[in-house]
Design an enzyme around this catalytic site. Structure first.
Site, PDB file in Angstrom:
ATOM      1  N   ASP A 127      43.419  43.571  38.372  1.00  0.00           N
ATOM      2  CA  ASP A 127      41.989  43.355  38.610  1.00  0.00           C
ATOM      3  C   ASP A 127      41.372  44.454  39.477  1.00  0.00           C
ATOM      4  O   ASP A 127      40.686  44.174  40.457  1.00  0.00           O
ATOM      5  CB  ASP A 127      41.765  41.991  39.277  1.00  0.00           C
ATOM      6  N   GLU A 180      35.963  35.916  31.832  1.00  0.00           N
ATOM      7  CA  GLU A 180      36.156  36.180  33.253  1.00  0.00           C
ATOM      8  C   GLU A 180      35.921  37.659  33.528  1.00  0.00           C
ATOM      9  O   GLU A 180      35.536  38.432  32.650  1.00  0.00           O
ATOM     10  CB  GLU A 180      37.567  35.776  33.693  1.00  0.00           C
TER      11      GLU A 180
END
Length: 332
Positions: free
Chosen positions: A44, A216
């Protein structure tokens, strides 16, 4: 989290020297770099330009609760350390995910996901620092966002609009409890520490076959007066994970998805690309994201590594991600 490994510089360059007969000048170069630009575990990844350098932040791992890296060129990275060594009062150890940082009011604010001590759900907090490398401090007794009835809240992404208005995007963690997940947005106060105005606005959900049961990892940019949302969908641990695109004329929408196919999906060189951010350099736009070697399993699995994929635009203003590819023929 998988243990991080040391940085391996993988940069190749060939200088074309001036010759006779009107050949190329000594300013012309054929320069390429090789992905991943950080081959340790950095899921991420988010990259910020600050103090004349690039700073990368990632999900918790061997480097600490909030891993921080630094680079002068987006290709060669050095480990700075743990940007948030002290946990917030509302959190429990472990499961600190996906920090993203913005400069507001002369300070740096890191929006991050962590496990709420009381409920064991993932929630969003905000931590403050005077330096982009930290230390970031969150002394709040409760999280900034936590939608307990919808599985919790994760993947916060701050966005400052063209008029200077700050907002926060995030995802309700619906797939965690078997309900629909949405990417949402709500305005932030000028200090970035509170949500203001009416409740959050739903932007996009998983309504295409390739997206599976979730969306997401949002990031928004404005180009030629339009708002572009790059997001990830499907299972982050599988090769089905990829990057989608939606577009709107305003941050709160309505948003449309012009294509039923992902903007970027797994290739023969990299699996599970996604959850990244867009950075702009003199050499153009880039999508910084994670991916991993498709054939790496067991002890050979290095974790989710940091990749740079060129982001280009069609004449119609549509984004194109040519990747993920190992060798990119230009520097950032």
């Amino acid at each position: 989290m998988r243990p991080a490994r040391t940085v391996v510089l993988a940069l190749t360059a060939t200088l074309v020297v001036a010759g006779c007969g009107g050949g190329p000048t000594d300013q012309e170069q054929d320069v390429a770099f090789r992905n991943p630009v950080y081959d340790g575990n950095l899921p991420d990844p988010f990259v910020l330009r600050a103090d004349g350098a690039w700073y990368a932040y990632g999900t918790q791992g061997r480097l600490g609760t909030m891993p921080v890296l630094r680079s002068d060129d987006l290709v060669t990275w050095e480990v700075v350390g743990d940007g948030m060594p002290t946990l917030a009062p509302w959190t429990a150890a472990g499961r600190h995910w996906a920090p993203e940082v913005v400069a507001l009011g002369g300070r740096y604010l890191a929006y991050y996901t962590a496990m709420e001590r009381e409920t064991q759900q993932q929630c969003i907090g905000v931590a403050v620092a005077d330096d982009p490398a930290g230390p970031f401090v969150d002394d709040a007794a409760v999280p900034l966002v936590c939608e307990h009835d919808e599985g919790g809240s994760i993947d916060a992404s701050p966005f400052v609009d063209v008029d200077g208005t700050p907002s926060l995007l995030w995802k309700n963690d619906g797939n965690h409890v078997g309900v629909r997940s949405w990417i949402r947005v709500q305005r932030l106060g000028d200090d970035g520490l509170t949500l203001v105005g009416d409740g959050p606005v739903d932007l996009v959900t998983h309504d295409q076959p390739w997206e599976g049961h979730l969306v997401e990892g949002p990031t928004v940019l404005v180009r030629d007066g339009r708002y572009h949302l790059l997001y990830s969908a499907n299972d982050y641990g599988s090769a089905d994970y990829g990057v989608g695109w939606a577009v709107a004329d305003a941050l709160t929408g309505p948003w449309s998805k012009p294509s039923e196919e992902p903007l970027m999906r797994s290739s023969a060189e990299a699996a599970g690309p996604g959850h990244g951010t867009v950075v702009t350099t003199p050499g153009g736009d880039w999508y910084v994201h994670h991916a991993w070697p498709p054939d790496a399993v067991g002890a050979a699995y290095p974790g989710r590594q940091m990749w740079l994929t060129p982001l280009t635009w069609t004449a119609q203003g549509e984004p194109v991600l040519d990747g993920p590819t190992t060798v990119v023929d230009r520097l950032p």
